[in-house]
Design an enzyme around this catalytic site. Structure first.
Site, mmCIF file in Angstrom:
data_model
loop_
_atom_site.group_PDB
_atom_site.id
_atom_site.type_symbol
_atom_site.label_atom_id
_atom_site.label_comp_id
_atom_site.label_asym_id
_atom_site.label_seq_id
_atom_site.Cartn_x
_atom_site.Cartn_y
_atom_site.Cartn_z
ATOM 1 N N GLY A 1 0.793 -1.229 0.000
ATOM 2 C CA GLY A 1 0.000 0.000 0.000
ATOM 3 C C GLY A 1 0.823 1.276 0.000
ATOM 4 N N SER A 2 2.018 1.243 -0.579
ATOM 5 C CA SER A 2 2.827 2.469 -0.552
ATOM 6 C C SER A 2 2.242 3.545 -1.472
ATOM 7 C CB SER A 2 4.289 2.167 -0.888
ATOM 8 O OG SER A 2 4.430 1.773 -2.222
ATOM 9 N N ASN A 3 1.619 3.126 -2.563
ATOM 10 C CA ASN A 3 0.950 4.122 -3.423
ATOM 11 C C ASN A 3 -0.248 4.734 -2.712
ATOM 12 O OD1 ASN A 3 2.015 4.436 -6.314
ATOM 13 N ND2 ASN A 3 2.167 2.228 -5.949
ATOM 14 N N LYS B 1 -6.412 -8.597 -8.109
ATOM 15 C CA LYS B 1 -7.574 -9.286 -8.699
ATOM 16 C C LYS B 1 -8.205 -8.409 -9.768
ATOM 17 C CE LYS B 1 -7.549 -12.839 -6.035
ATOM 18 N NZ LYS B 1 -7.061 -14.048 -6.639
ATOM 19 N N ASN C 1 -5.962 2.781 -12.623
ATOM 20 C CA ASN C 1 -4.998 1.806 -12.115
ATOM 21 C C ASN C 1 -3.592 2.338 -12.379
ATOM 22 O OD1 ASN C 1 -3.963 -0.754 -11.180
ATOM 23 N ND2 ASN C 1 -3.622 -1.312 -13.325
ATOM 24 N N HIS D 1 0.254 1.020 -13.336
ATOM 25 C CA HIS D 1 1.023 -0.124 -13.825
ATOM 26 C C HIS D 1 2.488 0.297 -13.857
ATOM 27 C CE1 HIS D 1 1.632 -3.876 -15.975
ATOM 28 N NE2 HIS D 1 2.464 -3.219 -16.766
ATOM 29 N N ASP E 1 -5.108 -4.118 -18.191
ATOM 30 C CA ASP E 1 -4.196 -3.072 -18.699
ATOM 31 C C ASP E 1 -4.604 -2.524 -20.060
ATOM 32 O OD1 ASP E 1 -2.687 -3.494 -16.407
ATOM 33 O OD2 ASP E 1 -1.404 -4.971 -17.373
ATOM 34 N N GLU F 1 6.136 6.395 -8.998
ATOM 35 C CA GLU F 1 4.709 6.092 -8.844
ATOM 36 C C GLU F 1 4.088 6.957 -7.751
ATOM 37 O OE1 GLU F 1 3.684 1.926 -8.356
ATOM 38 O OE2 GLU F 1 5.294 1.322 -9.686
HETATM 39 C C1 GRF Z 1 3.138 -1.094 -7.711
HETATM 40 O O1 GRF Z 1 4.312 -1.476 -8.346
HETATM 41 C C2 GRF Z 1 2.091 -0.797 -8.732
HETATM 42 O O2 GRF Z 1 2.580 -0.274 -9.919
HETATM 43 C C3 GRF Z 1 1.516 -2.160 -8.998
HETATM 44 O O3 GRF Z 1 1.532 -2.792 -7.738
HETATM 45 C C4 GRF Z 1 2.530 -2.211 -6.902
HETATM 46 C C5 GRF Z 1 1.859 -1.759 -5.653
HETATM 47 O O4 GRF Z 1 2.754 -1.369 -4.665
HETATM 48 N N1 GRF Z 1 0.255 -2.080 -9.659
HETATM 49 P P1 GRF Z 1 2.211 -0.745 -3.306
HETATM 50 O O5 GRF Z 1 1.308 -1.780 -2.664
HETATM 51 O O6 GRF Z 1 1.487 0.528 -3.633
HETATM 52 O O7 GRF Z 1 3.432 -0.519 -2.487
#
Ligand code: GRF
Length: 195
Positions: A13-15, A90, A106, A108, A149, A178
């Site tokens: 969940g870093s994003n 999923k 999303n 990617h 995608d 990201e």
């Molecule tokens: C990221 O590399 C994102 O591009 C992909 O899954 C990963 C998620 O990382 N779809 P995080 O859980 O946000 O750290």
């Protein structure tokens, strides 16, 4: 436009954390109102600590109908108008991709349309990019339909690949980007400066 966001995650969940921090710092005006995971993901801890409702909805432990209804129930309860997939592995059910048409994005970790599609997630992506001897990689934010995608691209940022890069070092470089690009994409949507 200020969105009420449902974030979907499967991992660290870093994003999501980056998006939550932009929102807390008012760098974006949208708000994450609910977080859904397919398993007990580590990334649920941070939103829960902020008082945001989190839910684990595992596909395999319930009939499909219940799996879909649980999600739709939460999306309606929180009046969600944007779904942000942040490392959710999923595929979303068609009922949700239809209901939220053009309202699902999303991230990617490569420059789509290359290096996308089924099986292209996590380190598989970075390994394929390095093996193909690409000069650039970088995150892509795209709209989601019911093909992996496949939806329209909203934003991409390039990072140069050096000769010494490994799949691991590339993953790190792309992930750092990201965390900037995903909140930026939400801001573009808020301002409708989508390109
Ligand atoms: C990221 O590399 C994102 O591009 C992909 O899954 C990963 C998620 O990382 N779809 P995080 O859980 O946000 O750290």
């Amino acid at each position: 436009m200020k969105y009420r966001i449902a974030a979907y995650i499967s991992g660290s969940g870093s994003n999501l954390k980056a998006i939550l921090d932009y929102s807390l710092q008012k760098k974006i005006s949208s708000e994450v109102v609910v977080v859904i995971a397919n398993k007990d993901a580590k990334g649920l801890e941070y939103p829960a600590s902020l008082g945001i409702e989190t839910a684990v909805i595992p596909r395999k432990e319930m009939p499909r109908k219940e799996f879909v209804e649980k999600q739709i129930g939460l999306l309606e309860k929180h009046k969600v108008d944007l779904i942000v997939l942040a490392g959710y592995i999923k595929k979303l059910p068609k009922e949700i991709t239809d209901k939220f048409k053009n309202r699902i994005i999303n991230i990617h970790p490569a420059l789509l349309p290359k290096f996308g599609g089924k099986g292209m997630y996590g380190m598989n992506v970075h390994r394929a990019v390095i093996e193909a001897k690409e000069k650039y990689s970088g995150p892509t934010i795209h709209f989601v339909d019911d093909i992996y995608d496949n939806g329209e691209i909203l934003l991409q940022k390039k990072v140069e690949i050096s000769e010494n890069d490994t799949p691991e070092s590339l993953q790190k470089k792309v992930l750092e980007l990201e965390h900037i690009v995903y909140p930026e994409a939400i801001k573009l949507l808020e301002e409708r400066r989508v390109n």
